[in-house]
Design an enzyme around this catalytic site. Structure first.
Site, PDB file in Angstrom:
ATOM      1  N   TYR A   1     -18.700 -15.549 -18.461  1.00 31.82           N
ATOM      2  CA  TYR A   1     -18.757 -14.200 -17.873  1.00 31.82           C
ATOM      3  C   TYR A   1     -19.894 -13.448 -18.530  1.00 31.82           C
ATOM      4  O   TYR A   1     -20.040 -13.473 -19.759  1.00 31.82           O
ATOM      5  CB  TYR A   1     -17.442 -13.439 -18.089  1.00 31.82           C
ATOM      6  CG  TYR A   1     -16.618 -13.376 -16.827  1.00 31.82           C
ATOM      7  CD1 TYR A   1     -17.155 -12.789 -15.681  1.00 31.82           C
ATOM      8  CD2 TYR A   1     -15.338 -13.905 -16.765  1.00 31.82           C
ATOM      9  CE1 TYR A   1     -16.423 -12.738 -14.503  1.00 31.82           C
ATOM     10  CE2 TYR A   1     -14.608 -13.853 -15.590  1.00 31.82           C
ATOM     11  CZ  TYR A   1     -15.160 -13.274 -14.459  1.00 31.82           C
ATOM     12  OH  TYR A   1     -14.445 -13.218 -13.291  1.00 31.82           O
TER      13      TYR A   1
ATOM     14  N   LYS B   1     -33.031 -21.281   1.629  1.00 31.99           N
ATOM     15  CA  LYS B   1     -33.614 -21.675   2.925  1.00 31.99           C
ATOM     16  C   LYS B   1     -34.963 -22.362   2.653  1.00 31.99           C
ATOM     17  O   LYS B   1     -34.973 -23.420   2.023  1.00 31.99           O
ATOM     18  CB  LYS B   1     -33.717 -20.458   3.841  1.00 31.99           C
ATOM     19  CG  LYS B   1     -32.345 -19.846   4.162  1.00 31.99           C
ATOM     20  CD  LYS B   1     -32.446 -18.733   5.182  1.00 31.99           C
ATOM     21  CE  LYS B   1     -31.089 -18.211   5.607  1.00 31.99           C
ATOM     22  NZ  LYS B   1     -30.587 -17.110   4.765  1.00 31.99           N
TER      23      LYS B   1
ATOM     24  N   ASP C   1     -36.566  -8.175   4.398  1.00 34.38           N
ATOM     25  CA  ASP C   1     -35.607  -9.256   4.155  1.00 34.38           C
ATOM     26  C   ASP C   1     -36.339 -10.547   4.531  1.00 34.38           C
ATOM     27  O   ASP C   1     -36.476 -10.874   5.709  1.00 34.38           O
ATOM     28  CB  ASP C   1     -34.376  -9.036   5.035  1.00 34.38           C
ATOM     29  CG  ASP C   1     -33.365 -10.177   4.921  1.00 34.38           C
ATOM     30  OD1 ASP C   1     -33.708 -11.226   4.347  1.00 34.38           O
ATOM     31  OD2 ASP C   1     -32.238 -10.010   5.429  1.00 34.38           O
TER      32      ASP C   1
ATOM     33  N   THR D   1     -32.713 -14.758   0.390  1.00 37.97           N
ATOM     34  CA  THR D   1     -31.812 -15.799  -0.084  1.00 37.97           C
ATOM     35  C   THR D   1     -32.683 -16.847  -0.772  1.00 37.97           C
ATOM     36  O   THR D   1     -33.909 -16.859  -0.618  1.00 37.97           O
ATOM     37  CB  THR D   1     -31.025 -16.444   1.072  1.00 37.97           C
ATOM     38  OG1 THR D   1     -31.939 -16.825   2.094  1.00 37.97           O
ATOM     39  CG2 THR D   1     -29.987 -15.500   1.616  1.00 37.97           C
TER      40      THR D   1
ATOM     41  N   GLU E   1     -21.278 -10.006 -17.225  1.00 34.28           N
ATOM     42  CA  GLU E   1     -21.631  -8.742 -16.570  1.00 34.28           C
ATOM     43  C   GLU E   1     -22.711  -8.024 -17.378  1.00 34.28           C
ATOM     44  O   GLU E   1     -22.628  -7.942 -18.610  1.00 34.28           O
ATOM     45  CB  GLU E   1     -20.416  -7.819 -16.465  1.00 34.28           C
ATOM     46  CG  GLU E   1     -19.581  -8.061 -15.236  1.00 34.28           C
ATOM     47  CD  GLU E   1     -18.378  -8.916 -15.542  1.00 34.28           C
ATOM     48  OE1 GLU E   1     -18.481  -9.779 -16.450  1.00 34.28           O
ATOM     49  OE2 GLU E   1     -17.351  -8.720 -14.874  1.00 34.28           O
TER      50      GLU E   1
ATOM     51  N   ARG F   1     -27.564 -21.917  -3.136  1.00 34.07           N
ATOM     52  CA  ARG F   1     -27.139 -20.785  -2.303  1.00 34.07           C
ATOM     53  C   ARG F   1     -27.085 -19.540  -3.173  1.00 34.07           C
ATOM     54  O   ARG F   1     -26.477 -19.543  -4.246  1.00 34.07           O
ATOM     55  CB  ARG F   1     -25.748 -21.040  -1.712  1.00 34.07           C
ATOM     56  CG  ARG F   1     -25.637 -22.329  -0.949  1.00 34.07           C
ATOM     57  CD  ARG F   1     -24.469 -22.306  -0.002  1.00 34.07           C
ATOM     58  NE  ARG F   1     -24.811 -21.529   1.166  1.00 34.07           N
ATOM     59  CZ  ARG F   1     -25.493 -22.020   2.215  1.00 34.07           C
ATOM     60  NH1 ARG F   1     -25.898 -23.263   2.227  1.00 34.07           N
ATOM     61  NH2 ARG F   1     -25.781 -21.253   3.240  1.00 34.07           N
TER      62      ARG F   1
HETATM   63  N1  DSN Z   1     -26.972 -17.681   8.545  1.00 30.88           N
HETATM   64  C1  DSN Z   1     -28.381 -17.471   8.338  1.00 30.88           C
HETATM   65  C2  DSN Z   1     -29.206 -18.106   9.394  1.00 30.88           C
HETATM   66  O1  DSN Z   1     -28.806 -19.141   9.917  1.00 30.88           O
HETATM   67  O2  DSN Z   1     -30.272 -17.610   9.698  1.00 30.88           O
HETATM   68  C3  DSN Z   1     -28.712 -16.040   8.213  1.00 30.88           C
HETATM   69  O3  DSN Z   1     -27.824 -15.423   7.368  1.00 30.88           O
END
Ligand code: DSN
Length: 415
Positions: free
Chosen positions: A54, A229, A200, A226, A56, A235
């Site tokens: 932990y 990707k 974003d 994120t 924080e 993730r």
């Molecule tokens: N779920 C993602 C996508 O497939 O683009 C976006 O959050």
């Protein structure tokens, strides 16, 4: 194959599901634009004892003892992300994309404030103001659209809407938009009305980090992404901002939104950022885009309407209407052939989101496997054959066999 001997011995039931998913990933083709395969090193970092802690707070300022090594790992992640995106300040703790976006709104605006974001069915994201999402419930979103002729964002129309609506924040960066984004124009419009700029870049972060697409980080107020990707990490998500907003962003993430960070994931983010700083990653990003451009051209040659008539990034939305089926039907048929895709709305879709007219295709995962132009041509050929001969079970079986053969020739790195 990675050895899961303890998991196998202790919990064969869970291991059986994991094993089947490993085989599925190894033998099937991943064309979902938001998915990718991590390296073994990223996967290993996620499975470390850092999950036991932990912590924080932030490096040097924690609410629990024993965090000296967690500080070390988190600082590596922060410094690498700064370098990767030329960011002044980075918070690596957001658990995923939507919580990161929630923290951004929380840091910059108040419930009820006006925000400008792209419509979900035009390529935006749920967290950019959709009425069924917290963003649309808490904030007063006005949505802009892509041009119905070109499928591209018309910056003059964005400007008109912004001057009329005077939002406190303008959101750019999308989930199903294939074109380069005119970040500078967004910034100029925001400056005219004194609005914050929020990008974003979840989908294109890897391409931006590699220098293959334009980077909003140096001049936007705040940027989220994120990490799983095109960036090919675990993730999770990060938020980048100008130094002057560092405190309010950090406070919004913790204690505002979240409790303890996921330290094992943050270590894996550090590993992924280290990989993205290497020259090979630039080559990867170039190939992702080259593969996507060719894929779009091949679809167009075969008579499909590709929204915006091509792509500048890793994805494209393809209208299935001319082929007489919906995006959902195409998704189901392709799944029978061992090809995963995600159905997608097309701009001004006459059909509902659960059964929309389009399919979103992306090249990040197949490119990680090492597939190049020759493979892309074959893949589009199979997709088209499956769609055009959807009732020929033998043909679909035959495609599945060929898909499997190609996938086994290009093994995924983390298995
Ligand atoms: N779920 C993602 C996508 O497939 O683009 C976006 O959050």
């Amino acid at each position: 194959m990675l050895n899961y001997k303890n998991l196998s011995a202790q919990d064969p039931e869970v291991m059986a599901a994991v094993k089947k998913e490993m085989v599925r990933q190894a033998e099937e083709m991943e064309l979902i634009a938001s998915e990718n395969y991590t390296s073994k090193a990223v996967l290993e970092a996620m499975g470390t004892v850092l999950t036991n802690k932990y912590s924080e707070g932030y490096p040097g300022h924690r609410y629990y003892g024993g965090n000296q090594y967690i500080d070390e790992a988190e600082t590596i992640a922060i410094e690498r992300a700064k370098k990767l995106f030329s960011a002044e300040h980075v918070n690596v703790q957001p658990l995923s994309g939507s919580p990161a976006n929630a923290a951004v709104y929380f840091a910059f605006i108040k419930p009820g404030d006006k925000v400008l974001g792209l419509r979900l069915d035009h390529g935006g994201h749920l967290s950019h103001g959709h009425p069924i999402n917290f963003s649309g419930m808490l904030y007063n979103f006005t949505q802009y659209e892509v041009d119905s002729e070109t499928g591209k964002i018309d910056m003059e129309k964005v400007r008109e809407t912004a001057l009329r609506e005077k939002p406190k924040m303008i959101v750019a960066g999308y989930s199903a938009y294939a074109r380069e984004i005119e970040w500078q124009k967004f910034k100029d419009i925001a400056d005219e009305i004194g609005a914050f700029t929020f990008a974003d870049i979840a989908h294109t972060a890897g391409l931006i980090a590699a220098g293959e697409m334009n980077n909003p980080v140096p001049f936007f107020d705040v940027v989220s992404t994120t990490t799983h990707k095109t960036l090919r990490g675990p993730r999770g998500a990060i938020i980048m901002c100008k130094e002057k907003f560092a405190k309010q962003v950090d406070r919004a993430v913790f204690p505002g939104m979240q409790g303890g960070p996921h330290d094992h994931i943050n270590a894996a983010k550090a590993v992924a950022f280290g990989e993205a700083l290497r020259p090979e990653f630039k080559e990867y990003a170039k190939q992702v885009i080259a593969n996507a451009k060719l894929m779009a051209e091949e679809f167009i040659k075969l008579g499909y309407r590709v929204i915006s008539n091509g792509t500048d990034n890793h994805l494209m939305v393809v209208d299935m209407t001319a082929k007489g089926l919906s995006g959902k039907e195409a998704e189901v048929i392709l799944e029978r052939c061992g090809i995963s895709v995600s159905r997608s709305t097309i701009p001004n879709d006459p059909n509902p989101p659960m059964n929309p007219s389009g399919v979103r295709f992306g090249t990040p995962a197949v490119t990680t496997r090492g597939m190049k132009q020759a493979e892309i041509k074959k893949i589009v050929g199979w997709v088209n054959a499956a769609i055009e001969q959807k009732d020929e079970s033998e043909m679909l079986e035959n495609i599945k066999t060929q898909v499997k053969e190609m996938c086994l020739e290009f093994p995924i790195p983390s298995i």
